[in-house]
Design an enzyme around this catalytic site. Sequence first.
Site, mmCIF file in Angstrom:
data_model
loop_
_atom_site.group_PDB
_atom_site.id
_atom_site.type_symbol
_atom_site.label_atom_id
_atom_site.label_comp_id
_atom_site.label_asym_id
_atom_site.label_seq_id
_atom_site.Cartn_x
_atom_site.Cartn_y
_atom_site.Cartn_z
ATOM 1 N N SER A 216 0.756 -1.247 0.000
ATOM 2 C CA SER A 216 0.000 0.000 0.000
ATOM 3 C C SER A 216 0.793 1.308 0.000
ATOM 4 O O SER A 216 1.975 1.355 0.349
ATOM 5 C CB SER A 216 -0.994 0.032 1.156
ATOM 6 O OG SER A 216 -1.769 -1.137 1.177
ATOM 7 N N SER A 254 -1.786 -4.350 -2.980
ATOM 8 C CA SER A 254 -1.469 -3.001 -2.512
ATOM 9 C C SER A 254 -2.723 -2.147 -2.467
ATOM 10 O O SER A 254 -3.490 -2.093 -3.429
ATOM 11 C CB SER A 254 -0.431 -2.354 -3.438
ATOM 12 O OG SER A 254 -0.054 -1.081 -2.978
ATOM 13 N N ASP A 256 -3.848 1.448 -2.625
ATOM 14 C CA ASP A 256 -3.289 2.742 -3.026
ATOM 15 C C ASP A 256 -4.393 3.795 -2.990
ATOM 16 O O ASP A 256 -5.349 3.745 -3.780
ATOM 17 C CB ASP A 256 -2.696 2.636 -4.436
ATOM 18 C CG ASP A 256 -1.641 1.534 -4.516
ATOM 19 O OD1 ASP A 256 -0.837 1.430 -3.585
ATOM 20 O OD2 ASP A 256 -1.654 0.778 -5.496
#
Length: 323
Positions: A216, A254, A256
């Site tokens: 992230s 991830s 984001d």
Amino acid sequence: MPSRVRELGVVPGSLPTGPLNAITDVPGIRVGQTTIDDGGDLHTGVTAIVPDGYAAGLPAAIAVGNGYGKLVGSTQVDELGVLETPVLLTGTLSVFRVADALLTWLLDRDPTATSLNPVVGETNDGFLSDIRRRPITPQHVFDALDSASTDLPAEGCVGAGTGTSALGFKAGIGTSSRAVTGGTVGALVQSNFSGTLTVLGTPIHRDPVAEPEGNSCMIVVATDLPLDARQLGRLARRAIFAMARVGSDYSPGSGDYAIAFSTARTGEGMQDRLLRNVFHAVTESTEEALLNSVTMAHTVTGFGGNTQYAVPLELVAERGQDS
């Protein structure tokens, strides 16, 4: 010794920075941090971005590049286009404790409040910190909020970036700003994502080592320009685009996210045709903040003996000389 990328000769973009080259160049923005580093299994913390006027509501928007994360308070910001609390960042399993402590801090300051929407983001620092211990206490949160100042925020292995890694190297907190006609745009990042570190278009490879996948990136964008929530959504999306400039592979693991808000509560946005340089300011400041988050970090050995190494600064400096 850790250095900001400009000290290494790397200058992303062409727009001028603010005096500190930080999110705190935006008038009314303060940043405070609490770092937990026991030299062993705990490397985590809290970073607080505190804008003046949040209690009255500030125009805001959130963009999601990949929703693999726990961003407390995001749906109400999406629905109303308003930020009504400071923005706090921490480690994944501490995000709910931080949100509860933020509520306590806010309620103590407003005895009439019956509903508040705390905004707290996270990245997973479990590679270097014993994330299951959830060591964040209310006092850690209070200290970050109460210490918030307009000074240049500490970068690298501090606050919510104490145990994070990005692009094959130790990373953490980074910040940058750009001055545009009529105001300032600033970005602060918590970097913890995979990919190949890329400096001004040139990749810096490292030998394969055990490291987390994805994990992230949180990006906070602040401005004093009179933008409405729709336009701030456009800024937030461009902040996520800027991750590609530094080599993000946007891993499926991830989360984001970008949060963009304005301290100018005018209710009316700029004309869209005037946003070109503002978009440049967002991408340039986010790119530089991401690079600072890596070059300002130092090597850390943490939980389970895992080690994440700092980027060799001479390699970064070479990229600046080649540009």
